[in-house]
Motif scaffolding. Structure first.
Motif, short mmCIF file in Angstrom:
data_model
loop_
_atom_site.label_atom_id
_atom_site.label_comp_id
_atom_site.label_asym_id
_atom_site.label_seq_id
_atom_site.Cartn_x
_atom_site.Cartn_y
_atom_site.Cartn_z
N LEU A 66 -58.38 9.25 21.42
CA LEU A 66 -59.54 8.45 21.03
C LEU A 66 -59.21 7.54 19.84
N THR A 67 -58.48 8.07 18.87
CA THR A 67 -58.10 7.29 17.70
C THR A 67 -57.24 6.10 18.10
N ILE A 125 -56.42 0.27 19.01
CA ILE A 125 -56.01 -0.83 19.87
C ILE A 125 -57.17 -1.78 20.13
N THR A 126 -58.35 -1.24 20.33
CA THR A 126 -59.53 -2.08 20.55
C THR A 126 -59.80 -2.98 19.35
N PHE A 127 -59.73 -2.42 18.14
CA PHE A 127 -59.98 -3.23 16.95
C PHE A 127 -58.87 -4.26 16.73
N PRO A 185 -59.15 -10.67 15.86
CA PRO A 185 -58.96 -12.12 15.80
C PRO A 185 -60.06 -12.90 16.50
N LEU A 186 -60.70 -12.32 17.50
CA LEU A 186 -61.78 -13.01 18.19
C LEU A 186 -63.05 -13.05 17.36
N ILE A 187 -63.23 -12.07 16.49
CA ILE A 187 -64.43 -11.99 15.67
C ILE A 187 -64.36 -12.95 14.50
N GLU A 188 -63.16 -13.26 14.03
CA GLU A 188 -62.98 -14.05 12.82
C GLU A 188 -63.76 -15.37 12.87
#
Length: 135
Positions: A24-25, A30-32, A37-40
């Motif tokens: 899970l970790t 990997i998701t973050f 970069p897409l959120i920036e």
């Protein structure tokens, strides 16, 4: 007659199985890594290259100007008059706000100067031009 069987004492497992926790970790990590970069910034702009200074301000706003000369204030499309009105409001209410100006590198210099003139007329003294880091 009742059936007699000997019940074997089951040993309780007192250890926590770490494998699902580690899986899970790694999935979250990997998701973050992929989505950060897409959120920036949501607006695609080809920024000029330059050396960046450390920018640790508390209150910031972002003005973006893409190659089609569309203005965005914090990813929201605005017209030049709306931008002027909102910057005047920010200049009156919170003059310590830092405004980051993001403009495509292929735009004429005069277009960026026009945005900076709007900020100057609104009495905003903290502004910065956003660039990509040199490699």
């Amino acid at each position: 007659m009742a059936r007699r069987t000997s019940l074997v004492n089951l040993n309780q497992i007192s250890d926590i199985n770490m494998t699902p926790l580690m899986d899970l970790t790694f999935i979250l990590l990997i998701t973050f890594i992929i989505t950060f970069p897409l959120i920036e910034q949501g607006i695609t702009i080809n920024l000029p290259k330059g050396k960046a200074a450390d920018m640790m301000e508390t209150e910031t706003r972002s003005i973006s100007l893409n190659l089609q000369k569309q203005l965005f204030l914090d990813d929201v499309p605005v017209s030049e008059d709306e931008l002027r009105a909102q910057m005047t409001q920010i200049g009156i209410n919170d003059p310590n706000t830092t405004i980051y100006v993001r403009a495509d590198r292929k735009l004429p210099y005069g277009d960026v100067v026009a945005i900076m003139k709007i900020l100057h007329d609104a009495s905003i003294t903290k502004m910065a031009l956003v660039t990509e880091a040199d490699q």
